[in-house]
Design an enzyme around this catalytic site. Structure first.
Site, PDB file in Angstrom:
ATOM      1  N   GLU A 187       1.037  -0.509  -0.072  1.00 40.09           N
ATOM      2  CA  GLU A 187       0.274  -0.020   0.160  1.00 40.09           C
ATOM      3  C   GLU A 187       0.662   1.301   0.147  1.00 40.09           C
ATOM      4  O   GLU A 187       1.930   1.405   0.745  1.00 40.09           O
ATOM      5  CB  GLU A 187      -0.782   0.207   1.311  1.00 40.09           C
ATOM      6  CG  GLU A 187      -2.236  -1.355   1.612  1.00 40.09           C
ATOM      7  CD  GLU A 187      -2.548  -0.697   0.128  1.00 40.09           C
ATOM      8  OE1 GLU A 187      -3.228   0.318  -0.178  1.00 40.09           O
ATOM      9  OE2 GLU A 187      -3.772  -2.552  -0.191  1.00 40.09           O
ATOM     10  N   GLY A 188       0.482   2.370  -0.725  1.00 43.00           N
ATOM     11  CA  GLY A 188       1.441   3.099  -0.620  1.00 43.00           C
ATOM     12  C   GLY A 188       2.058   3.594  -2.060  1.00 43.00           C
ATOM     13  O   GLY A 188       2.510   4.880  -2.035  1.00 43.00           O
ATOM     14  N   CYS A 189       1.976   2.291  -2.656  1.00 44.77           N
ATOM     15  CA  CYS A 189       2.521   2.448  -3.544  1.00 44.77           C
ATOM     16  C   CYS A 189       1.949   3.101  -5.124  1.00 44.77           C
ATOM     17  O   CYS A 189       1.193   2.584  -5.318  1.00 44.77           O
ATOM     18  CB  CYS A 189       3.497   0.721  -4.208  1.00 44.77           C
ATOM     19  SG  CYS A 189       5.062   0.884  -4.768  1.00 44.77           S
ATOM     20  N   GLN A 190       2.612   4.121  -6.161  1.00 43.82           N
ATOM     21  CA  GLN A 190       2.167   4.693  -7.561  1.00 43.82           C
ATOM     22  C   GLN A 190       1.957   3.567  -8.341  1.00 43.82           C
ATOM     23  O   GLN A 190       0.730   3.254  -9.008  1.00 43.82           O
ATOM     24  CB  GLN A 190       3.112   5.310  -8.540  1.00 43.82           C
ATOM     25  CG  GLN A 190       2.851   5.738  -9.330  1.00 43.82           C
ATOM     26  CD  GLN A 190       3.572   6.974  -9.608  1.00 43.82           C
ATOM     27  OE1 GLN A 190       4.390   7.901  -9.121  1.00 43.82           O
ATOM     28  NE2 GLN A 190       2.895   7.261 -10.882  1.00 43.82           N
ATOM     29  N   SER A 191       2.787   2.460  -7.863  1.00 46.47           N
ATOM     30  CA  SER A 191       2.295   0.840  -9.514  1.00 46.47           C
ATOM     31  C   SER A 191       1.920   0.127  -8.402  1.00 46.47           C
ATOM     32  O   SER A 191       2.000   0.152  -7.060  1.00 46.47           O
ATOM     33  CB  SER A 191       3.608   1.146 -10.319  1.00 46.47           C
ATOM     34  OG  SER A 191       4.864   0.961  -9.216  1.00 46.47           O
TER      35      SER A 191
END
Length: 145
Positions: free
Chosen positions: A49-53
């Protein structure tokens, strides 16, 4: 090799690359060496969670009590970042991983040369790796190992 020796090796590799476009290309090349992640781990349970991809992380403990991570991403630059983190942290004890100061990230200028969303994803990935380490450390202590 210790975590710090591996970090120092990465810092040395990047010291010879001045241009950030060349550094990105090198990181992408590192990502191309990432072993494939089994499809069974590419599920919402393992997503960062929190990753753009989209990025996934899974951890197992070996019979020797070392943590082995597998990870993947659908973005080539993220795969490269994952590859570096796995190189540094894979197959070390939970205590070593939990206590590791990942200074190579700042030393090679990675955090400052990523977009804010990529930096957040990097922080989320590091946090999740350390959480796995803390959980496995507690589990081993409870089992008296």
């Amino acid at each position: 090799m210790t975590i710090n020796e591996i970090q120092d090796e990465i810092i040395e590799e990047f010291a010879d690359i001045d241009d950030w476009m060349d550094r990105y290309a090198y990181i992408i090349d590192m990502g191309n060496t990432l072993p494939p992640m089994p499809e069974e781990y590419k599920t919402p349970q393992y997503i960062i969670e929190g990753c753009q991809s989209r990025a996934w992380l899974h951890a197992d403990i070996t019979p020797e009590g070392l943590i082995h991570f597998t990870a993947d991403s659908d973005a080539i630059i993220v795969k490269g970042i994952i590859s570096m983190l796995l190189k540094v942290l894979n197959d070390h004890s939970p205590a070593e991983i939990a206590d590791a100061d990942l200074y190579f990230i700042d030393k090679i200028g990675l955090a400052e040369n990523l977009s804010p969303t990529r930096s957040n994803g990097l922080a989320a990935l590091v946090k999740q790796m350390k959480l796995y380490a803390i959980a496995y450390k507690a589990k081993l202590e409870n089992e008296g190992k």
